[in-house]
Write a protein that holds these residues in place. Sequence first.
Motif, mmCIF file in Angstrom:
data_model
loop_
_atom_site.group_PDB
_atom_site.id
_atom_site.type_symbol
_atom_site.label_atom_id
_atom_site.label_comp_id
_atom_site.label_asym_id
_atom_site.label_seq_id
_atom_site.Cartn_x
_atom_site.Cartn_y
_atom_site.Cartn_z
ATOM 1 N N ASN A 109 4.302 9.238 -4.462
ATOM 2 C CA ASN A 109 3.756 7.899 -4.227
ATOM 3 C C ASN A 109 2.687 7.534 -5.255
ATOM 4 O O ASN A 109 2.610 6.394 -5.718
ATOM 5 C CB ASN A 109 3.183 7.798 -2.809
ATOM 6 C CG ASN A 109 4.282 7.644 -1.773
ATOM 7 O OD1 ASN A 109 5.466 7.694 -2.106
ATOM 8 N ND2 ASN A 109 3.913 7.476 -0.521
ATOM 9 N N VAL A 123 6.771 -1.724 7.835
ATOM 10 C CA VAL A 123 6.962 -0.312 7.491
ATOM 11 C C VAL A 123 8.456 -0.045 7.347
ATOM 12 O O VAL A 123 9.274 -0.657 8.047
ATOM 13 C CB VAL A 123 6.330 0.630 8.545
ATOM 14 C CG1 VAL A 123 4.831 0.439 8.596
ATOM 15 C CG2 VAL A 123 6.937 0.429 9.921
ATOM 16 N N TYR A 180 7.683 7.815 13.232
ATOM 17 C CA TYR A 180 6.837 6.906 12.435
ATOM 18 C C TYR A 180 6.796 5.511 13.062
ATOM 19 O O TYR A 180 5.721 4.948 13.331
ATOM 20 C CB TYR A 180 7.416 6.867 11.020
ATOM 21 C CG TYR A 180 6.738 5.948 10.030
ATOM 22 C CD1 TYR A 180 5.353 5.789 9.987
ATOM 23 C CD2 TYR A 180 7.502 5.247 9.079
ATOM 24 C CE1 TYR A 180 4.755 4.962 9.042
ATOM 25 C CE2 TYR A 180 6.917 4.427 8.134
ATOM 26 C CZ TYR A 180 5.541 4.279 8.127
ATOM 27 O OH TYR A 180 4.953 3.462 7.193
ATOM 28 N N PRO A 186 1.440 4.781 0.996
ATOM 29 C CA PRO A 186 0.851 5.714 1.949
ATOM 30 C C PRO A 186 0.530 7.057 1.301
ATOM 31 O O PRO A 186 1.150 7.427 0.309
ATOM 32 C CB PRO A 186 1.930 5.887 3.021
ATOM 33 C CG PRO A 186 3.051 5.020 2.651
ATOM 34 C CD PRO A 186 2.767 4.336 1.379
ATOM 35 N N HIS A 187 -0.427 7.742 1.862
ATOM 36 C CA HIS A 187 -0.937 9.035 1.372
ATOM 37 C C HIS A 187 -1.720 8.876 0.062
ATOM 38 O O HIS A 187 -2.002 9.857 -0.610
ATOM 39 C CB HIS A 187 0.181 10.071 1.167
ATOM 40 C CG HIS A 187 1.174 10.120 2.278
ATOM 41 N ND1 HIS A 187 0.850 10.567 3.537
ATOM 42 C CD2 HIS A 187 2.475 9.759 2.347
ATOM 43 C CE1 HIS A 187 1.932 10.479 4.315
ATOM 44 N NE2 HIS A 187 2.920 9.985 3.618
ATOM 45 N N ARG A 197 -2.648 3.731 8.750
ATOM 46 C CA ARG A 197 -3.122 4.852 7.921
ATOM 47 C C ARG A 197 -3.268 6.119 8.770
ATOM 48 O O ARG A 197 -2.853 7.205 8.361
ATOM 49 C CB ARG A 197 -4.465 4.458 7.313
ATOM 50 C CG ARG A 197 -4.941 5.504 6.390
ATOM 51 C CD ARG A 197 -6.255 5.153 5.759
ATOM 52 N NE ARG A 197 -6.412 6.056 4.663
ATOM 53 C CZ ARG A 197 -6.796 5.736 3.452
ATOM 54 N NH1 ARG A 197 -7.101 4.516 3.180
ATOM 55 N NH2 ARG A 197 -6.884 6.633 2.520
ATOM 56 N N THR A 240 0.102 7.620 9.245
ATOM 57 C CA THR A 240 0.669 8.321 8.079
ATOM 58 C C THR A 240 -0.041 9.661 7.840
ATOM 59 O O THR A 240 0.486 10.516 7.129
ATOM 60 C CB THR A 240 0.560 7.479 6.789
ATOM 61 O OG1 THR A 240 -0.827 7.211 6.515
ATOM 62 C CG2 THR A 240 1.316 6.175 6.903
ATOM 63 N N GLU A 241 -1.242 9.810 8.447
ATOM 64 C CA GLU A 241 -1.976 11.070 8.254
ATOM 65 C C GLU A 241 -1.702 12.086 9.366
ATOM 66 O O GLU A 241 -2.254 13.185 9.365
ATOM 67 C CB GLU A 241 -3.483 10.773 8.172
ATOM 68 C CG GLU A 241 -3.845 10.109 6.848
ATOM 69 C CD GLU A 241 -5.237 9.506 6.829
ATOM 70 O OE1 GLU A 241 -5.912 9.508 7.883
ATOM 71 O OE2 GLU A 241 -5.640 9.013 5.749
ATOM 72 N N TRP A 264 0.853 -1.187 0.000
ATOM 73 C CA TRP A 264 0.000 0.000 0.000
ATOM 74 C C TRP A 264 0.896 1.247 0.000
ATOM 75 O O TRP A 264 1.831 1.347 0.802
ATOM 76 C CB TRP A 264 -0.927 -0.019 1.219
ATOM 77 C CG TRP A 264 -1.583 1.307 1.454
ATOM 78 C CD1 TRP A 264 -2.262 2.056 0.535
ATOM 79 C CD2 TRP A 264 -1.579 2.058 2.670
ATOM 80 N NE1 TRP A 264 -2.688 3.220 1.099
ATOM 81 C CE2 TRP A 264 -2.290 3.257 2.409
ATOM 82 C CE3 TRP A 264 -1.059 1.840 3.947
ATOM 83 C CZ2 TRP A 264 -2.469 4.231 3.387
ATOM 84 C CZ3 TRP A 264 -1.249 2.810 4.917
ATOM 85 C CH2 TRP A 264 -1.956 3.982 4.630
#
Length: 443
Positions: A278, A365, A376, A221-222, A326, A329-330, A219
């Motif tokens: 990304n 990650v 992170y 991110p963003h 998620r 990452t936000e 996936w």
Amino acid sequence: MSGANRQQWRNWAGNQRATPVQVARPRSVGELSALVETASRVGSRVKAIGSGHSFTGIGLTDGVQVELSGMAGLRALDTSTGLVTVDAGLPLYRLNRMLADAGLALSNLGDIDRQTVAGALSTGTHGTGRNLGGLATQVRALELVLADGSVVQCDPTRDPELFSAARVGLGALGLVTSVTLAAEPAFVLHAAERPMPLGRVLGELDELVATNDHFEFYWFPHTEKTLTKRNNRLAEGQRPRPIGRPRAFIEDDVIGNGAFRLTCELGKAVPSLVPRINRFAARFMGDREYSDASHRVFCSPRRVRFVEMEYAVPREAVRDAIAGVRRVTELPGMRVSFPIEVRFTAPDDIPLSTASGRDSAYLAVHMFAGQPYQRYFAEVEAVMSGLDGRPHWGKMHTCDADTLRTRYPRFDEFLAVRKRVDPGGLFGNDYLDRVLGPADGGS
Ligand SMILES: Cc1cc2nc3c(=O)[nH]c(=O)nc-3n(C[C@H](O)[C@H](O)[C@H](O)COP(=O)(O)OP(=O)(O)OC[C@H]3O[C@@H](n4cnc5c(N)ncnc54)[C@H](O)[C@@H]3O)c2cc1C
């Protein structure tokens, strides 16, 4: 060896360093056993090192570092049973080639093949596959040099407790000198790499995992974008369609590694561009089909250096885990250019395997080498802790023995074996002191 001559060792990612008092390169089990006896007598700790592909300090030592490149051969191979016995220092890529030459293959592998057999086993290295466990589930017997210098063979009938624990031994139980693995007849995998929106992947996840031999996804991110990978065995008689060397070079080296490195460099220089980069990267990577010998499909080159944390959660918690990552990452200021890798394995019966006793999903990650990863990883770790997550032993985490005991029902079983075979902590180091506690169990 005098302090001035001591050489510094560093791992693949460059985030771990050690200056062993001595580096030993034994060429036989007898030599290794004598070395252990001597170290034990003079009170020096001993630690074997593989290819240095772990991100944690699991392989560090300020004592004697044992490098096993001189013990990296084939001991026995029986094509009728598929059993293969190799020296512990053999790298996986050479094992894969040896097996292929004999018409055999390992049932499952991780993403790369640079690790040594013993190094990969010691941290619980795994790939993905609904019905398959990690590499350690393919082990049938082990030979180890224990802390008193004795050489022991173990399997399900000879010292079964030691065998059970030492399949994922963290380097804490002894120096593994040979490994017997169960291989199977060589097989061809058909690989289908397809972009898919995250929402659809999550909606169809159970089916995707159940209907493919090896399903995983990345996936970005963003974004809402993922790259899905489905590897399935070709039916007998179907002809493989390998990708061809020039195309593989362009797709794996130029795009997969070269262009990816550029996007990481760009994201590092201008973090605000990461979401756009990304989206662009997700469009460029994947959407291809090919088939090839299993080991060539499972493993690919990784030339972009990074640091990594990976947690195993119960399979049913995978959506919560992804939702949690998620949210991380936000968070304000969070920019993550590396895709998040999601994999699946079957439960196994190995005390300290991350999949011990449960169907597992893995979330990994990463952060490009040289970029700050601490915030992170700490936030992701908090999510995983809330989901009973178990950290990969070779990838970054901050868990200690008290926490890990609550996540592994058979934790104390492992410690009891350790106390029996290495009560003095000859094979210990700071990492093992943290994740397992003192070798004598504190008594
Ligand atoms: C690019 C990259 C991709 C990766 N992909 C995956 C993946 O797909 N899946 C996954 O699960 N992991 C993956 N990993 C993690 C990697 O598989 C593990 O960290 C593995 O342990 C590394 O093997 P190594 O030979 O480098 O061992 P090292 O990192 O050198 O050592 C690991 C441990 O093994 C011990 N050890 C080594 N030899 C012996 C021995 N003979 N006896 C006793 N103990 C020994 C060491 O003391 C140490 O504790 C990846 C890592 C990198 C850098």
